[in-house]
Structure formats: structure tokens, C-alpha cells
Design an enzyme around this catalytic site. Structure first.
Site, PDB file in Angstrom:
ATOM      1  N   ARG A  54     -91.927 121.024  65.887  1.00 43.15           N
ATOM      2  CA  ARG A  54     -93.286 121.468  65.532  1.00 43.15           C
ATOM      3  C   ARG A  54     -93.335 122.223  64.197  1.00 43.15           C
ATOM      4  O   ARG A  54     -94.098 123.182  64.026  1.00 43.15           O
ATOM      5  CB  ARG A  54     -93.892 122.362  66.616  1.00 43.15           C
ATOM      6  CG  ARG A  54     -94.061 121.704  67.957  1.00 43.15           C
ATOM      7  CD  ARG A  54     -95.103 120.586  67.935  1.00 43.15           C
ATOM      8  NE  ARG A  54     -95.283 120.038  69.253  1.00 43.15           N
ATOM      9  CZ  ARG A  54     -94.507 119.087  69.791  1.00 43.15           C
ATOM     10  NH1 ARG A  54     -93.514 118.555  69.093  1.00 43.15           N
ATOM     11  NH2 ARG A  54     -94.743 118.634  71.003  1.00 43.15           N
TER      12      ARG A  54
ATOM     13  N   SER B 131    -101.491 121.978  73.412  1.00 44.54           N
ATOM     14  CA  SER B 131    -100.571 123.071  73.742  1.00 44.54           C
ATOM     15  C   SER B 131    -100.842 124.253  72.818  1.00 44.54           C
ATOM     16  O   SER B 131    -100.806 124.098  71.605  1.00 44.54           O
ATOM     17  CB  SER B 131     -99.125 122.629  73.529  1.00 44.54           C
ATOM     18  OG  SER B 131     -98.880 121.475  74.260  1.00 44.54           O
TER      19      SER B 131
ATOM     20  N   GLU C 168     -98.968 127.650  68.575  1.00 45.38           N
ATOM     21  CA  GLU C 168     -98.732 126.362  67.910  1.00 45.38           C
ATOM     22  C   GLU C 168     -99.830 125.974  66.895  1.00 45.38           C
ATOM     23  O   GLU C 168     -99.484 125.604  65.766  1.00 45.38           O
ATOM     24  CB  GLU C 168     -98.586 125.256  68.964  1.00 45.38           C
ATOM     25  CG  GLU C 168     -98.236 123.922  68.339  1.00 45.38           C
ATOM     26  CD  GLU C 168     -98.138 122.784  69.347  1.00 45.38           C
ATOM     27  OE1 GLU C 168     -97.287 122.831  70.237  1.00 45.38           O
ATOM     28  OE2 GLU C 168     -98.925 121.834  69.206  1.00 45.38           O
TER      29      GLU C 168
END
Ligand SMILES: Cc1cc2nc3c(=O)[nH]c(=O)nc-3n(C[C@H](O)[C@H](O)[C@H](O)COP(=O)(O)OP(=O)(O)OC[C@H]3O[C@@H](n4cnc5c(N)ncnc54)[C@H](O)[C@@H]3O)c2cc1C
Length: 336
Positions: A166, A236, A332
Site C-alpha cells: 500500500r 479498508s 490507509e
């Protein structure tokens, strides 16, 4: 191309946060993008890039210029009997592109089906799902360096993009590069990955093809993730935290059911959703925002929540996870 002022971005972000952009414009090709960069520079306006708005938390007002990337196009280049390179405009819809490649008979992207957003944003956080990340298939991107005098697009190769879980060069150098197109190399017969989540179970007796894996992924995602058109969210909300073996063993001693994935001999990823769920947050809601009742990793905007409501809830979750497990969660989505 139309320059607009005081544009409401509520419908342009999947969290449905009301946010007013001082200046806004949608660009459909590189020339328009260069024009917008020059305009922002000349007028000393900060430039913010928006794709599908599925991984951003927007403030109530955005000073400066929001440029919405809508550059189209999908071209198959270097086609051989077994593989093809696809060059895709940054504004194309990611899921539609994945389906296009599958329908052309190429595999590789099936596990990344149904991830919202644009092709141009996909390398930014190195999108991933069910054991595949875009870094595995992307060969290069075409970018403009907003800080350079020369605004001609140039190529950055995969090994220059500092891909991590990520994370990428683009996240590490926020607002420096604008991706105009992405190139991926796909094969006709790449091995299919079905060992993650419940994909193998969903395939059942059906023939295993890239298309059937894609259908299984779509079904799995639909069953677990809230539909953004009904329940605004940004997917998420936290990354899966990385811990060493010593920390994992200590956690397992206290919480035998903790879910973890081995990254290498001394590195493990913990399932953030499990940590949050076991801390009692699943289904929590206040007047405006909450934690999804089926997937604790997803924060949702129930009733006109603002960025401060979402980020306030995220902070409470982070504090409680640190208290209970001694593990620090990291947000995130990109917080503007
Ligand atoms: C329901 C749901 C499920 C999700 N599931 C997953 C998942 O399984 N895996 C996963 O990895 N992510 C997932 N996401 C997150 C999101 O879909 C991805 O991060 C996606 O790539 C974001 O694309 P976007 O176009 O919406 O980007 P935006 O939200 O518009 O932008 C995200 C960031 O990228 C930058 N950016 C956008 N376009 C460009 C460009 N052309 N050049 C440079 N910078 C750019 C923006 O400035 C911003 O910093 C999910 C989100 C939702 C809502």
C-alpha cells in the site's frame, strides 16, 4: 475544458463527504493537464489530483485547484501469441479495464476485480487484493513532474516506483507526479491464484479460468464490502499492521485466534479487521459515522459525516487498538 469555482465534491468521493473545491476542472488529455498545471502555478494555487475519489478523505473546503483526471484510452501494444502490453489512460475505470483484459483472453488482473477507482490511481497505493498487487503486472507509467520546468510526460519503470505494501513513490512524494497512463504486461496463461480468502471455496466445481476467478472475487467482495452507493465508505480504513515474530508470539499467547499472514521469516502482517472487531468496534455508530457491521476494517459515513467525524472515529479506534494489543494502526486513505 471548463474551469469552475466553488464546486461541491460530495458526489465525487465515495465517502460522500461534503467538500468545496475553490477551483475545479476535469481534464481529458495531457495538453489540458499541462494547461491546468501552468494556470495553478501562475496563480499560486496548490494543485490536488482527484481520480475516482475512493481513497480520499476530503476537508470541508479545498483551497487551490482540484484537477479531476479523466484521460481515456486503452491500447494493446506489443501483442504476441502469449502476451500483450496494455497502455491505459489514467482516467479509465479500473474494474472496467480488468474486465476488458479478461474478455480479451488475458489473465493476471482477475484478483483485482471490482476495486473502485481509476487506472491512474492504482499505482499510487499499489492496489492489492487476494494475494495480487498491481506492482506484479505493471511495467511502467507515464507521468508529469509538477515540480519540473519541463512538463512533458516521461516514463518511470516499475523498478523506479518504490513499491511496497500500500505504498509507492507517489505516496512518498505526495503531489509531485501526476500519472497520465499506465502500462501492464499480461499473459494468456498466467497461473491463477486462488489460495487467498474464500476464492477456492467459491469456485466449487466450476472450471478454473481467469474469468471464473474474477467472478468468485466479485462475489466475495460483494458479500463482504458495503456498496458505496448505499453506504458511503473508502474501503479498508487502516493498513494491516506489520509486526516481527517476537511481537506475533506475544500476541498469540494472549489472543490465540489472532489472524496473521507471514511476509518473511521475521515479518508478519496482522489482520487489522480482526483486531478492530475483537476490540468491540464492529457495528459501532454515532450520529454521523460508524464502523461497518459486517467488516470492521471499513468506516462508513451514515449521515452527512465530515472529515473531522471520520478522522475522530479513526483516532478512537487507533487508541483502543494500541491500548489492547500494543499495535499502532495506520490510516490507509489519503487525508487531504
Ligand atoms: C469499497 C472499496 C473497496 C476498496 N478495495 C480496495 C482493495 O481491495 N485494495 C486496494 O488496494 N484498495 C481498495 N480500495 C481503495 C481504492 O479503491 C484504491 O486506492 C483506488 O486505486 C483509488 O482510486 P481513485 O481513482 O478513486 O483514487 P482517488 O481516491 O481519487 O485518489 C487517491 C490518491 O491517488 C492520487 N491520484 C489519483 N489519481 C492520480 C493520478 N492520475 N496521478 C497521481 N496521483 C493520483 C490522489 O491525489 C490521491 O492522493 C477500496 C475502496 C473502496 C471504496
Amino acid at each position: 475544458m471548463r474551469y469552475e469555482k466553488n464546486i461541491d465534491l460530495t458526489s465525487l468521493n465515495t465517502m460522500n463527504i461534503r467538500s468545496i473545491a475553490e477551483h475545479y476542472c476535469q481534464v481529458c488529455d495531457v495538453n489540458q493537464l499541462v494547461e491546468v498545471i501552468k494556470f495553478s502555478r501562475k496563480n499560486h494555487l496548490d494543485l490536488h489530483v482527484l481520480g475516482g475519489g475512493s481513497n480520499v478523505i476530503l476537508p470541508p473546503t479545498i483551497d487551490g485547484f482540484v484537477v479531476h483526471i479523466a484521460i481515456p484510452g486503452c491500447e494493446m501494444v506489443t501483442v504476441t501469441d502469449s502476451m500483450a502490453d496494455f497502455v491505459v489512460g489514467a482516467g479509465e475505470n479500473w474494474h472496467e479495464f480488468v474486465q476488458f483484459t479478461l474478455n480479451q483472453g488475458y489473465s493476471g488482473l482477475e484478483n483485482l476485480s471490482l476495486i473502485p477507482g481509476t487506472v491512474g490511481a492504482a499505482p499510487v497505493q499499489n492496489i492489492g487484493a487476494y494475494g495480487v498487487e498491481i506492482k506484479d503486472l505493471l511495467t511502467e507509467v507515464s507521468v508529469i513532474d509538477v515540480t519540473s520546468d519541463d512538463l512533458t510526460p516521461f516514463i518511470l519503470k516499475n523498478n523506479q516506483l518504490e513499491f511496497e505494501y500500500r505504498n509507492s513513490l507517489f505516496k512518498k512524494n505526495a503531489r509531485r507526479y501526476i500519472i497520465t497512463s499506465v502500462k501492464v504486461r499480461l499473459n494468456k496463461h498466467s497461473p491463477l491464484k486462488t489460495g487467498y480468502g474464500d476464492i477456492a471455496g467459491r469456485l466449487g466445481e466450476s472450471e478454473m479460468t481467469a474469468l471464473s476467478v474474477s467472478h468468485a472475487v466479485i462475489e466475495a467482495r460483494k458479500s463482504k464490502l458495503p456498496d458505496v452507493s448505499e453506504t458511503p465508505n473508502a474501503g479498508s480504513f487502516f493498513k494491516n499492521p506489520i509486526v516481527n515474530r517476537e511481537k506475533l508470539l506475544a500476541l498469540q499467547a494472549e489472543f490465540p485466534n489472532v489472524i496473521s499472514y507471514k511476509v518473511d521469516e521475521d515479518t508478519y502482517k496482522l489482520a487489522a479487521g480482526w483486531l478492530i472487531q475483537e476490540a468491540g468496534w464492529k457495528g459501532y455508530r454515532d450520529e454521523r459515522v460508524g464502523v461497518h457491521d459486517k467488516q470492521a476494517l471499513v468506516l462508513v459515513n451514515h449521515n452527512q459525516g465530515r472529515s473531522e467525524d471520520i478522522l475522530g472515529l479513526a483516532e478512537q479506534v487507533k487508541v483502543s487498538i494500541l491500548d489492547k494489543y500494543g499495535v499502532a494502526l495506520e490510516v490507509e486513505p489519503v487525508v487531504l
